[in-house]
Design a protein around this motif. Structure first.
Motif, short mmCIF file in Angstrom:
data_model
loop_
_atom_site.label_atom_id
_atom_site.label_comp_id
_atom_site.label_asym_id
_atom_site.label_seq_id
_atom_site.Cartn_x
_atom_site.Cartn_y
_atom_site.Cartn_z
N UNK A 67 46.76 54.92 54.78
CA UNK A 67 47.28 54.47 56.09
C UNK A 67 46.77 55.40 57.20
N UNK A 68 46.77 56.70 56.93
CA UNK A 68 46.25 57.65 57.93
C UNK A 68 44.76 57.39 58.18
N UNK B 82 49.90 56.53 51.60
CA UNK B 82 50.06 57.14 52.94
C UNK B 82 48.74 57.72 53.44
N UNK C 184 47.96 51.81 66.37
CA UNK C 184 47.46 52.55 65.21
C UNK C 184 47.96 53.99 65.22
N UNK D 228 57.07 55.50 53.76
CA UNK D 228 56.46 54.17 53.61
C UNK D 228 57.45 53.06 53.97
N UNK E 131 56.93 50.16 56.88
CA UNK E 131 57.13 48.71 56.69
C UNK E 131 58.12 48.18 57.74
N UNK F 63 51.44 54.47 63.88
CA UNK F 63 51.51 54.47 62.41
C UNK F 63 50.98 55.78 61.84
N UNK G 248 44.45 54.19 60.28
CA UNK G 248 44.91 54.34 61.66
C UNK G 248 43.90 55.16 62.47
N UNK H 3 47.34 43.86 63.66
CA UNK H 3 47.22 45.31 63.40
C UNK H 3 48.44 45.77 62.60
N UNK H 4 49.62 45.45 63.11
CA UNK H 4 50.84 45.85 62.42
C UNK H 4 50.89 45.26 61.01
N UNK I 89 56.29 48.02 61.11
CA UNK I 89 55.27 46.98 61.18
C UNK I 89 55.91 45.59 61.28
N UNK J 195 48.93 47.18 58.44
CA UNK J 195 49.62 48.39 57.94
C UNK J 195 50.74 48.00 56.98
N UNK J 196 51.41 46.90 57.27
CA UNK J 196 52.49 46.45 56.37
C UNK J 196 51.93 46.13 54.99
N UNK K 88 51.25 49.43 53.20
CA UNK K 88 52.48 50.17 52.87
C UNK K 88 53.24 49.51 51.71
N UNK K 89 53.14 48.19 51.63
CA UNK K 89 53.86 47.46 50.59
C UNK K 89 53.30 47.70 49.19
#
Lengths: 305, 305
Positions: free
Chosen positions: B176-177, B173, A152, A173, A177, A155, B180, B151-152, A180, B155-156, B159-160
């Motif tokens: 995401x912060x 973003x 985490x 971003x 991707x 990221x 995380x 986990x990854x 990840x 995030x993907x 982000x997508x």
């Protein structure tokens, strides 16, 4: 490589360990006598590694809560290193970007590689003796949790580089991707799973070269491909440059993976030479003066020795 | 809460389990007779949960490589649920956003909660009996690796959702912060570490309420605070709305954490009532017609029963 893929060879029992390469000569430190890197090249790679180290030390200071940050600091810096973070910076600079633009992504790759390495050596009840040769200052529960946190945190580091002045949020971003996917279910994680099957065979089984080849592609290959692509993305590279540096990274990582797993014999040198040629082809359209240093990762002299 | 913080009580041995709330009544399903949720409210929360479920089933189809996607699918849907993903959607809609804008973040929260739950029940050599009551179709090594990948993948997914037409990259973003940080070293992970110390005491030790209170804040609290903030961020909320919904989520999560860990006695009801009042204060400046449904997470009648 088609012929090689059908070979059956004895896989190297070192297979499960991550690379322990010398950061100054990331790929081939196991053959130091073969290195013919110039002082300029050495100093370039050394400066990249020093900058990533500094960045990470600032990002993970030893501060409260100590139960969290002390082991995170320890596990990050004790883990075997990989050349992927340095490749990320070099790719960024190759496409005309500034080192700072890729520093967080490079640091994230190092963190996540350290996390994967920590979990790979975690003593589970179905593999209690995994860590016999690995430093383990902290207990398994801490290693499990902290390494989760490191994913985490990686990221978070990348997401924080969003800078309105640079208008870089879309590129950041894209990098998230890439990371990840590389670390996840169709990259390093799949490679780790497949490789763990080798571990369960207790080193006694004959493995198809094609099968371990795929492990190299998914582990070191995916990590380095991601590094090349992320560096190019964050440095402002074109789509074409991004794809070329992704493929370059893939070949660099696969060479590293082969040297980590296979005996150095006629077969493995042939594989490595083929991958090196493919790697160098990806660099031919870049500025040749700039390409010299990054191409040292698949240095001709080294692979022919 | 000051008085309560100095209390010493018997901690509930259920402490280490994640919430197993009924998704239709996320917070207080252990007291179903007390529920006075209207059909409209029920249908609102049910529709949110159904949409998240559909989104995740599409995101994690059972497809090759089956060694990866089969366990990821299984571990995601078998894990105990939390109300955090639903709160993320509700917060987004409360600030005027559309459900789709927060769907990926809500799904990521569910994935990461499932990942944390999987790792929390992983049988390590220093806690071999952790999973006695937990479903474990797959072996420890698979559970370790796949939960890392989850986990990854979370995030993907987030982000997508970057969409040039919506010009939402900066908000994505930010989310995401938030995620995380909530899942990482100063949120859920720190709470898990602290709670594991309780586990090591084998349930025999008296714990300071303040100490377990902090576990509730870091685990369920951080997760729900993140959910409220992310929903508001992605729905286009103002800074003030984001912070109000972050605090609202924190109180919702802490109430959930207290009910997960403490006996239902005078002390815990007092705590919960205080937290409920604080939570409702955070909602008072929103459109009151819209607030009615989201406030059911700290439903007055339930807390007074």
């Amino acid at each position: 490589m088609a012929g090689a893929l059908s070979s059956i060879i004895h896989a190297n029992p070192r297979a499960r360990a991550f690379s322990t390469s010398n950061p100054n000569h990331p790929l081939l430190s196991r053959r130091p006598t073969a290195l013919a890197m110039s002082t300029t090249d050495q100093s370039y790679w050394s400066s990249i590694h020093a900058d990533i180290e500094t960045h990470l030390k600032q990002a993970i200071p030893i501060r409260p809560p100590l139960v969290v940050f002390e082991p995170m600091h320890h596990l990050t810096f004790i883990a075997p290193q990989t050349s992927a973070p340095a490749l990320c910076i070099a790719a960024c600079e190759l496409v005309g970007g500034h080192r700072d633009q890729a520093m967080a992504a490079a640091s994230a790759l190092r963190l996540m590689h350290a996390s994967a390495s920590t979990h790979e050596n975690l003593p589970l009840t179905d593999r209690p003796n995994t860590r016999q040769t690995v430093d383990h200052t902290f207990g398994p529960n801490i290693e499990l949790l902290i390494a989760d946190g490191m994913i985490s945190f990686g990221f978070e580091l990348v997401a924080q580089t969003n800078d309105p002045d640079q208008n870089n949020s879309v590129r950041v971003l894209q990098a998230i991707i890439e990371i990840s996917r590389a670390m996840g279910s169709q990259g390093v994680m799949e490679g780790q799973y497949n490789e763990s099957q080798y571990g369960e065979s207790d080193g006694k089984k004959l493995f198809h070269a094609a099968w371990l080849h795929n492990v190299c592609k998914k582990k070191e290959g995916a990590l380095h491909a991601c590094a090349g692509a992320c560096g190019a993305i964050l440095g402002g590279g074109s789509e074409e440059e991004i794809e070329k540096l992704r493929r370059y990274g893939l070949y660099v990582g696969m060479i590293q993976g082969i040297f980590n797993r296979f005996e150095r014999n006629e077969w493995s040198w042939k594989e490595v030479n083929e991958l090196r040629d493919l790697a160098l082809k990806e660099l031919k359209d870049f500025n040749q003066a700039k390409v010299k240093t990054i191409s040292r990762l698949v240095e001709t002299k080294l692979c022919n020795v």
